[in-house]
Design a protein around this motif. Sequence first.
Motif, PDB file in Angstrom:
ATOM      1  N   SER A   1      85.407  65.566  46.130  1.00  0.00           N
ATOM      2  CA  SER A   1      85.271  65.163  47.531  1.00  0.00           C
ATOM      3  C   SER A   1      86.581  64.556  48.014  1.00  0.00           C
ATOM      4  CB  SER A   1      84.127  64.165  47.690  1.00  0.00           C
ATOM      5  OG  SER A   1      84.348  63.046  46.869  1.00  0.00           O
ATOM      6  N   ALA A   2      87.038  65.014  49.169  1.00  0.00           N
ATOM      7  CA  ALA A   2      88.295  64.522  49.719  1.00  0.00           C
ATOM      8  C   ALA A   2      88.194  64.235  51.208  1.00  0.00           C
ATOM      9  CB  ALA A   2      89.404  65.536  49.447  1.00  0.00           C
ATOM     10  N   ALA A   3      86.988  64.212  51.746  1.00  0.00           N
ATOM     11  CA  ALA A   3      86.762  63.900  53.160  1.00  0.00           C
ATOM     12  C   ALA A   3      87.618  64.760  54.086  1.00  0.00           C
ATOM     13  CB  ALA A   3      86.981  62.412  53.426  1.00  0.00           C
ATOM     14  N   THR A   4      87.669  66.066  53.810  1.00  0.00           N
ATOM     15  CA  THR A   4      88.504  66.954  54.607  1.00  0.00           C
ATOM     16  C   THR A   4      87.722  68.006  55.386  1.00  0.00           C
ATOM     17  OG1 THR A   4      88.772  68.445  52.733  1.00  0.00           O
ATOM     18  CG2 THR A   4      90.459  66.733  53.011  1.00  0.00           C
ATOM     19  N   LEU A   5      86.429  68.124  55.158  1.00  0.00           N
ATOM     20  CA  LEU A   5      85.655  69.219  55.729  1.00  0.00           C
ATOM     21  C   LEU A   5      84.895  68.807  56.987  1.00  0.00           C
ATOM     22  CD1 LEU A   5      84.060  70.615  52.449  1.00  0.00           C
ATOM     23  CD2 LEU A   5      86.157  71.389  53.578  1.00  0.00           C
ATOM     24  N   ALA A   6      84.720  69.764  57.878  1.00  0.00           N
ATOM     25  CA  ALA A   6      83.774  69.628  58.987  1.00  0.00           C
ATOM     26  C   ALA A   6      82.477  70.250  58.493  1.00  0.00           C
ATOM     27  CB  ALA A   6      84.278  70.344  60.232  1.00  0.00           C
ATOM     28  N   ILE A   7      81.439  69.431  58.370  1.00  0.00           N
ATOM     29  CA  ILE A   7      80.171  69.860  57.783  1.00  0.00           C
ATOM     30  C   ILE A   7      79.053  69.629  58.777  1.00  0.00           C
ATOM     31  CG2 ILE A   7      78.503  69.455  55.923  1.00  0.00           C
ATOM     32  CD1 ILE A   7      80.815  68.357  54.228  1.00  0.00           C
ATOM     33  N   VAL A   8      78.112  70.579  58.825  1.00  0.00           N
ATOM     34  CA  VAL A   8      76.883  70.358  59.576  1.00  0.00           C
ATOM     35  C   VAL A   8      75.715  70.387  58.607  1.00  0.00           C
ATOM     36  CG1 VAL A   8      76.553  72.797  60.237  1.00  0.00           C
ATOM     37  CG2 VAL A   8      75.450  70.970  61.563  1.00  0.00           C
ATOM     38  N   ASP A   9      74.877  69.384  58.733  1.00  0.00           N
ATOM     39  CA  ASP A   9      73.620  69.282  58.002  1.00  0.00           C
ATOM     40  C   ASP A   9      72.577  69.906  58.926  1.00  0.00           C
ATOM     41  OD1 ASP A   9      71.396  68.534  56.530  1.00  0.00           O
ATOM     42  OD2 ASP A   9      71.912  66.393  56.463  1.00  0.00           O
ATOM     43  N   ALA A  10      72.299  71.180  58.694  1.00  0.00           N
ATOM     44  CA  ALA A  10      71.450  71.970  59.597  1.00  0.00           C
ATOM     45  C   ALA A  10      69.982  71.752  59.237  1.00  0.00           C
ATOM     46  CB  ALA A  10      71.818  73.443  59.491  1.00  0.00           C
ATOM     47  N   GLY A  11      69.291  71.026  60.108  1.00  0.00           N
ATOM     48  CA  GLY A  11      67.930  70.601  59.821  1.00  0.00           C
ATOM     49  C   GLY A  11      67.979  69.295  59.058  1.00  0.00           C
ATOM     50  N   CYS A  12      68.752  68.343  59.543  1.00  0.00           N
ATOM     51  CA  CYS A  12      69.064  67.128  58.791  1.00  0.00           C
ATOM     52  C   CYS A  12      67.878  66.201  58.585  1.00  0.00           C
ATOM     53  CB  CYS A  12      70.201  66.368  59.456  1.00  0.00           C
ATOM     54  SG  CYS A  12      69.826  65.698  61.093  1.00  0.00           S
TER      55      CYS A  12
ATOM     56  N   CYS B   1      71.839  68.343  62.891  1.00  0.00           N
ATOM     57  CA  CYS B   1      70.975  68.822  63.964  1.00  0.00           C
ATOM     58  C   CYS B   1      69.549  68.884  63.439  1.00  0.00           C
ATOM     59  CB  CYS B   1      71.435  70.157  64.534  1.00  0.00           C
ATOM     60  SG  CYS B   1      71.103  71.592  63.503  1.00  0.00           S
ATOM     61  N   ASP B   2      68.615  68.598  64.327  1.00  0.00           N
ATOM     62  CA  ASP B   2      67.204  68.640  63.989  1.00  0.00           C
ATOM     63  C   ASP B   2      66.421  68.737  65.296  1.00  0.00           C
ATOM     64  OD1 ASP B   2      65.645  67.960  61.221  1.00  0.00           O
ATOM     65  OD2 ASP B   2      64.409  67.484  62.970  1.00  0.00           O
ATOM     66  N   LEU B   3      65.217  69.277  65.217  1.00  0.00           N
ATOM     67  CA  LEU B   3      64.343  69.369  66.394  1.00  0.00           C
ATOM     68  C   LEU B   3      63.742  68.030  66.795  1.00  0.00           C
ATOM     69  CD1 LEU B   3      62.213  72.605  65.859  1.00  0.00           C
ATOM     70  CD2 LEU B   3      63.785  72.124  67.740  1.00  0.00           C
ATOM     71  N   SER B   4      63.515  67.164  65.831  1.00  0.00           N
ATOM     72  CA  SER B   4      62.741  65.957  66.045  1.00  0.00           C
ATOM     73  C   SER B   4      63.602  64.751  66.405  1.00  0.00           C
ATOM     74  CB  SER B   4      61.941  65.639  64.773  1.00  0.00           C
ATOM     75  OG  SER B   4      61.386  64.346  64.836  1.00  0.00           O
TER      76      SER B   4
ATOM     77  N   GLN C   1      78.120  76.988  68.313  1.00  0.00           N
ATOM     78  CA  GLN C   1      79.217  76.213  67.706  1.00  0.00           C
ATOM     79  C   GLN C   1      80.194  77.157  66.996  1.00  0.00           C
ATOM     80  OE1 GLN C   1      79.151  72.762  68.197  1.00  0.00           O
ATOM     81  NE2 GLN C   1      77.400  73.389  69.444  1.00  0.00           N
ATOM     82  N   PRO C   2      80.833  78.087  67.723  1.00  0.00           N
ATOM     83  CA  PRO C   2      81.664  79.086  67.044  1.00  0.00           C
ATOM     84  C   PRO C   2      82.835  78.464  66.274  1.00  0.00           C
ATOM     85  CG  PRO C   2      81.993  79.174  69.422  1.00  0.00           C
ATOM     86  CD  PRO C   2      80.867  78.226  69.177  1.00  0.00           C
ATOM     87  N   ALA C   3      82.953  78.860  65.007  1.00  0.00           N
ATOM     88  CA  ALA C   3      84.045  78.442  64.120  1.00  0.00           C
ATOM     89  C   ALA C   3      84.254  76.927  64.120  1.00  0.00           C
ATOM     90  CB  ALA C   3      85.334  79.169  64.483  1.00  0.00           C
ATOM     91  N   ALA C   4      83.173  76.180  64.202  1.00  0.00           N
ATOM     92  CA  ALA C   4      83.262  74.719  64.270  1.00  0.00           C
ATOM     93  C   ALA C   4      83.236  74.044  62.908  1.00  0.00           C
ATOM     94  CB  ALA C   4      82.121  74.171  65.127  1.00  0.00           C
ATOM     95  N   PHE C   5      82.742  74.736  61.878  1.00  0.00           N
ATOM     96  CA  PHE C   5      82.484  74.068  60.606  1.00  0.00           C
ATOM     97  C   PHE C   5      83.116  74.782  59.418  1.00  0.00           C
ATOM     98  CE2 PHE C   5      78.802  73.223  63.393  1.00  0.00           C
ATOM     99  CZ  PHE C   5      78.984  71.851  63.546  1.00  0.00           C
ATOM    100  N   ASP C   6      83.440  73.972  58.426  1.00  0.00           N
ATOM    101  CA  ASP C   6      83.882  74.490  57.132  1.00  0.00           C
ATOM    102  C   ASP C   6      82.690  74.739  56.217  1.00  0.00           C
ATOM    103  OD1 ASP C   6      86.803  74.177  57.534  1.00  0.00           O
ATOM    104  OD2 ASP C   6      86.275  72.048  57.655  1.00  0.00           O
ATOM    105  N   ALA C   7      81.587  74.014  56.456  1.00  0.00           N
ATOM    106  CA  ALA C   7      80.394  74.168  55.623  1.00  0.00           C
ATOM    107  C   ALA C   7      79.140  73.930  56.456  1.00  0.00           C
ATOM    108  CB  ALA C   7      80.425  73.203  54.450  1.00  0.00           C
ATOM    109  N   VAL C   8      78.163  74.797  56.258  1.00  0.00           N
ATOM    110  CA  VAL C   8      76.815  74.623  56.787  1.00  0.00           C
ATOM    111  C   VAL C   8      75.923  74.363  55.588  1.00  0.00           C
ATOM    112  CG1 VAL C   8      74.845  75.743  57.913  1.00  0.00           C
ATOM    113  CG2 VAL C   8      77.163  76.122  58.794  1.00  0.00           C
ATOM    114  N   VAL C   9      75.223  73.233  55.615  1.00  0.00           N
ATOM    115  CA  VAL C   9      74.320  72.856  54.536  1.00  0.00           C
ATOM    116  C   VAL C   9      72.920  72.745  55.110  1.00  0.00           C
ATOM    117  CG1 VAL C   9      73.766  71.066  52.835  1.00  0.00           C
ATOM    118  CG2 VAL C   9      76.161  71.639  53.328  1.00  0.00           C
ATOM    119  N   SER C  10      71.967  73.361  54.441  1.00  0.00           N
ATOM    120  CA  SER C  10      70.587  73.344  54.925  1.00  0.00           C
ATOM    121  C   SER C  10      69.632  73.182  53.742  1.00  0.00           C
ATOM    122  CB  SER C  10      70.279  74.637  55.693  1.00  0.00           C
ATOM    123  OG  SER C  10      69.007  74.555  56.275  1.00  0.00           O
TER     124      SER C  10
END
Length: 187
Positions: A19-30, A49-52, A80-89
């Motif tokens: 881990s180096a705190a360099t990525l833009a990450i989205v927690d999809a359905g966080c 992002c989440d519905l609730s 969110q085009p080309a906004a993230f380095d990682a999508v995690v779900s």
Amino acid sequence: SYRAPALVTQALVALVGTSAATLAIVDAGCGTGLCGPGLRPFARHLAGCDLSAGMLRRARARGLYDALHQAELTHYLATQPAAFDAVVSADTLCYFGALEDALAAARVSLRPDGRLVFTVEALADGRADDHVLQSNGRYAHGENYLRRVLAASGFDDLRLQRETLRLEAGEPVPGWLGSARVRDTTG
């Protein structure tokens, strides 16, 4: 015995190293932000992002996310085009039967060489179905289907590993821990 947050963090470590705190990450359905502690060390920007709205309030209270969005996952990622380095779900895609739209949206939101990490519940060995709605209200997905839809959505370097995601009524819930990389289209 809920293991999905730890599993997706382990998969991210396998993909990007320390881990180096360099990525833009989205927690999809966080949800309530259970993945936040594992993802934060990798993120220079951590979105969720989440519905609730209630779930997002709990995620916000953790103080780990730079931005939280109340939105449907597929719509959010597609906008969110080309906004993230990682999508995690973690344990969100099990609420989708067909994954074509969600995975195509994830691909849109990722930068070149971006990574997708996810868990879904697994169909029993020998089932030929793509996905099946289970009595618990979640979908289980087949390995061949996941491989096919990820490739069609523009991903390669696919890794699928059978894991126990959690215990439910004392019984293990089998799932897939998956990761993939945005296909290189330059060569």
